[in-house]
Design a protein around this motif. Sequence first.
Motif, short mmCIF file in Angstrom:
data_model
loop_
_atom_site.label_atom_id
_atom_site.label_comp_id
_atom_site.label_asym_id
_atom_site.label_seq_id
_atom_site.Cartn_x
_atom_site.Cartn_y
_atom_site.Cartn_z
N ARG A 40 0.83 -1.20 0.00
CA ARG A 40 0.00 0.00 0.00
C ARG A 40 0.86 1.25 0.00
O ARG A 40 2.03 1.21 0.39
CB ARG A 40 -0.87 0.01 1.25
CG ARG A 40 -2.12 -0.85 1.05
CD ARG A 40 -3.14 -0.45 2.06
NE ARG A 40 -2.75 -0.99 3.36
CZ ARG A 40 -3.58 -1.65 4.15
NH1 ARG A 40 -4.83 -1.85 3.80
NH2 ARG A 40 -3.19 -2.10 5.32
N SER A 41 0.26 2.37 -0.40
CA SER A 41 0.96 3.64 -0.38
C SER A 41 1.47 3.92 1.04
O SER A 41 0.73 3.76 2.00
CB SER A 41 -0.02 4.73 -0.83
OG SER A 41 0.65 5.94 -0.92
N GLY A 42 2.74 4.27 1.15
CA GLY A 42 3.30 4.58 2.45
C GLY A 42 3.84 3.35 3.18
O GLY A 42 4.32 3.44 4.31
N GLY A 44 6.49 1.72 2.64
CA GLY A 44 7.95 1.74 2.78
C GLY A 44 8.68 1.17 1.57
O GLY A 44 9.88 0.88 1.64
N LYS A 45 7.99 1.05 0.45
CA LYS A 45 8.59 0.44 -0.75
C LYS A 45 9.78 1.25 -1.27
O LYS A 45 10.85 0.71 -1.52
CB LYS A 45 7.53 0.30 -1.87
CG LYS A 45 6.31 -0.51 -1.45
CD LYS A 45 5.27 -0.58 -2.54
CE LYS A 45 4.66 0.75 -2.94
NZ LYS A 45 3.88 1.43 -1.90
N THR A 46 9.55 2.57 -1.41
CA THR A 46 10.63 3.44 -1.92
C THR A 46 11.82 3.40 -0.97
O THR A 46 12.98 3.32 -1.40
CB THR A 46 10.12 4.89 -2.08
OG1 THR A 46 9.13 4.88 -3.10
CG2 THR A 46 11.23 5.85 -2.45
N THR A 47 11.53 3.45 0.33
CA THR A 47 12.61 3.43 1.31
C THR A 47 13.42 2.15 1.19
O THR A 47 14.65 2.17 1.19
CB THR A 47 12.03 3.58 2.75
OG1 THR A 47 11.21 4.75 2.76
CG2 THR A 47 13.12 3.69 3.78
N LEU A 48 12.74 1.02 1.04
CA LEU A 48 13.44 -0.26 0.91
C LEU A 48 14.29 -0.27 -0.37
O LEU A 48 15.44 -0.72 -0.36
CB LEU A 48 12.42 -1.41 0.89
CG LEU A 48 13.00 -2.81 0.68
CD1 LEU A 48 14.00 -3.17 1.77
CD2 LEU A 48 11.89 -3.87 0.64
#
Length: 342
Positions: A40-42, A44-48
């Motif tokens: 879901r949005s938020g 943590g995908k980008t952070t990972l």
Amino acid sequence: MSNISLLSAEGIFKQFGKQALLHAVSISVRKAEIHAIMGRSGAGKTTLLKILAGLVSVDSGEVKFQEQVLENPEEVLIPGYEELAYMAQDFRLLKNRTVEENLKDALLAYNSDFSQEQRDKLLHLMRLVPLKDKRIELLSGGEKQRLAIARAMATLPDVLLLDEPFTQLDKATRQVLMDALKEMNAEFSTAIIFVTHDVSEAFYLADIIHFLEDGKIIQSGASKEIYRQPANAQVAQLIGLFNMIPGDLLKDEFSHVLSANKIYGIWPEKIRLESAGDSAEIILKAEVESITFMGNYFLLKAVIGSSSDKNVLYVNTREYSAKEGETISLYINQGNLIKLDE
Ligand SMILES: Nc1ncnc2c1ncn2[C@@H]1O[C@H](COP(=O)(O)OP(=O)(O)OP(=O)(O)O)[C@@H](O)[C@H]1O
């Protein structure tokens, strides 16, 4: 495929201020594998993805590239490693420069023959030839996205990390680019890790799909496994399995096999409008709410249950004789029901 991990994150914890974002997250990517990260949005995908690229530090855990621990970004002069190419969601293109200059810049460290060859190849592949002298400020969102992917691919890195690479592209261009990534993966054994919200992209490209939820990877697997058995209702929803039926709506006839307090998922294409005549069939009375032409199928929206306990079911069908407002029967083979954890 070698068993040795090319890029891995092991037991990653990451917190921003008081907010714990990633909690004991581990991923291992081997040479030539394609992995998708969904959630879901938020979540943590980008952070990972940035952690895997060596662009964001971790609170604990390790990122290893070719068995070497990747230093935290503040401990190295230039964040990231040359063998890892990262495409950010906001593209990070060089402003006040043309399309071709942006590609040239990505290839600065390479000899002019290779640089020229890659530029020509990528300009063609990304359909950027007519735009090569155009300045970045004048490009559309999709054109910038194509250029950003081209820049990431230019140096033939060992690992390509792409953050939502196709969001601004039309379907035809998206297909061309997905095929280009597949070709690069096959020709150069490039490993690819990408973040997406679109399950069809993940199914088309990825060998393994990871689902991030509440800071943890709740499921990792090949598309077929996930289609057959999503780990829980969140994963089911992320992959478009919207039909969720509370067990108590199914329990009267089949209480011996179905649990009243569980949720069951069923794919829209697995619900039939006519009986298949088998003994394991569940029959549900439903009211047709709408029928929509979707190209190669019709999407029928039907409501089951009483007015106080309504449940919407979507059915994909090639043919139908039902009309909106009519009561019809829906036929479900019990074997097609997927028990979901909430
Ligand atoms: N540098 C930062 N400082 C503080 N909070 C941050 C920072 N980077 C990310 N966050 C927060 O961490 C959470 C996860 O962000 P992230 O971008 O990793 O999510 P995401 O799953 O990629 O989301 P989306 O699908 O919306 O792009 C968000 O609440 C975000 O605000």
